[in-house]
Design an enzyme around this catalytic site. Structure first.
Site, mmCIF file in Angstrom:
data_model
loop_
_atom_site.group_PDB
_atom_site.id
_atom_site.type_symbol
_atom_site.label_atom_id
_atom_site.label_comp_id
_atom_site.label_asym_id
_atom_site.label_seq_id
_atom_site.Cartn_x
_atom_site.Cartn_y
_atom_site.Cartn_z
ATOM 1 N N GLY A 116 0.821 -1.210 0.000
ATOM 2 C CA GLY A 116 0.000 0.000 0.000
ATOM 3 C C GLY A 116 0.856 1.261 0.000
ATOM 4 O O GLY A 116 2.035 1.228 -0.338
ATOM 5 N N ALA A 117 0.207 2.402 0.381
ATOM 6 C CA ALA A 117 0.853 3.722 0.274
ATOM 7 C C ALA A 117 1.398 3.876 -1.153
ATOM 8 O O ALA A 117 2.580 4.173 -1.371
ATOM 9 C CB ALA A 117 1.945 3.909 1.324
ATOM 10 N N ASP B 196 3.833 6.581 -7.723
ATOM 11 C CA ASP B 196 3.947 6.366 -9.167
ATOM 12 C C ASP B 196 4.813 5.151 -9.518
ATOM 13 O O ASP B 196 4.682 4.594 -10.609
ATOM 14 C CB ASP B 196 4.510 7.619 -9.853
ATOM 15 N N HIS C 276 4.688 2.215 -7.925
ATOM 16 C CA HIS C 276 3.726 1.104 -7.947
ATOM 17 C C HIS C 276 2.851 1.185 -9.208
ATOM 18 O O HIS C 276 2.550 0.174 -9.839
ATOM 19 C CB HIS C 276 2.791 1.171 -6.732
#
Ligand code: PAF
Length: 280
Positions: free
Chosen positions: A33-34, A37, A39
């Site tokens: 998560g968090a 760009d 990811h």
């Protein structure tokens, strides 16, 4: 449209079973998560290669060797789901701790050799945690393709070794590191940097690039490294855990890039641990 959030394995299996029967390519992008760009570039690559894409979000306690790091790790599920909306991913797989590690869970996946150096040496147990959860994420999602960022280059090699050794029917794709305009490699942990620390953080990649250039000019790596470490500490970094050259296939330590190699670094700035690597 935001992707459906799936939290139980039976629901996930219901989704993937027809895809499997149809022989579809299923892409998985494992994350904690968090999302940033970096990811999203993995999601884009997965969309280009696969018929269906699942993004996983699970902050995996088994890979944190420091309880404060686990406690402070950013958790931004709603914002993550919004960021993914424009990609048209098929599902967000968000298991909770009990779903991932039910009572009596007793299995550990441990990759030898590649984990002896760098993150493996500095963070005992980290890669066992990664290899164990990623094995589960691969089998849970029944993915045929997985996408990992080269920012965590050692992690990519460990996962690829694990998948090959366990005969998992999946291709592990490395994707290039995405950087901010000032060169800082994107990382969920960057959210933890104060404004002041954020302006200092790109010094790490600047020193790495300069070091790489120096080595290319025939200067001694050891001398260049000592000077770079001193400058990083003077700039406000509190510790340089490693700044080292390793072969890019098996991570053997090298004093010079005598075979295809990468320069790797881990350093602490204002309580945040930054890692990076570049081809050298
Ligand atoms: O790179 C990460 O975010 C994690 O190590 C991963 C691969 C999602 C496993 O928890």
């Amino acid at each position: 449209m935001t992707a459906p959030i799936i939290r139980t394995l039976p629901e996930l299996r219901k989704l993937t079973a027809p895809w499997q029967r149809a022989g579809a390519r299923i892409g998985v992008v494992p994350t904690m998560g968090a999302l940033h760009d970096g990811h999203l570039s993995l999601v884009q690559a997965a969309k280009e290669h696969c018929d269906h894409v699942i993004v996983t979000i699970f902050v995996n306690p088994k890979q944190f060797n420091n309880p404060d790091d686990l406690k402070n790790y950013p958790r931004t599920e709603e914002a993550d789901a919004r960021k993914l909306a424009r990609f048209g991913v098929d599902a967000l797989w968000v298991p909770d701790g009990a779903q991932m590690y039910p009572e009596h869970f007793a299995t550990n996946i441990s990759v030898q050799g590649l984990t002896d150096v760098m993150e493996g040496a500095e963070r005992p147990g980290h890669f066992d945690g990664v290899a164990t959860v990623v094995t589960k994420l691969f089998t849970q999602t029944q993915a045929t393709d997985a996408f990992f960022g080269e920012k965590d280059y050692q992690q990519f090699l460990v996962v690829r070794r694990m998948a090959a050794d366990l005969d998992l029917p999946i291709t592990v794709h490395p994707c290039p590191t995405i950087r901010d305009i000032d060169g800082l490699a994107l990382s969920s942990r960057n959210l933890l940097l104060s404004d002041r620390a954020r302006t200092t953080a790109p010094r790490l990649i600047e020193e790495m690039e300069a070091l790489s250039q120096g080595v290319a000019n025939g200067e001694s790596f050891a001398t260049l490294r000592d000077a770079a470490e001193k400058r990083l500490l003077a700039a406000g970094f509190t510790d340089v855990e490693y700044l080292s050259i390793h072969a890019q296939d098996d991570l053997s330590s090298l004093q010079a890039p005598t075979r295809p190699a990468r320069l790797f670094a881990a350093a602490w700035l204002a309580g945040v641990r930054l890692i990076d690597n570049i081809a050298i």
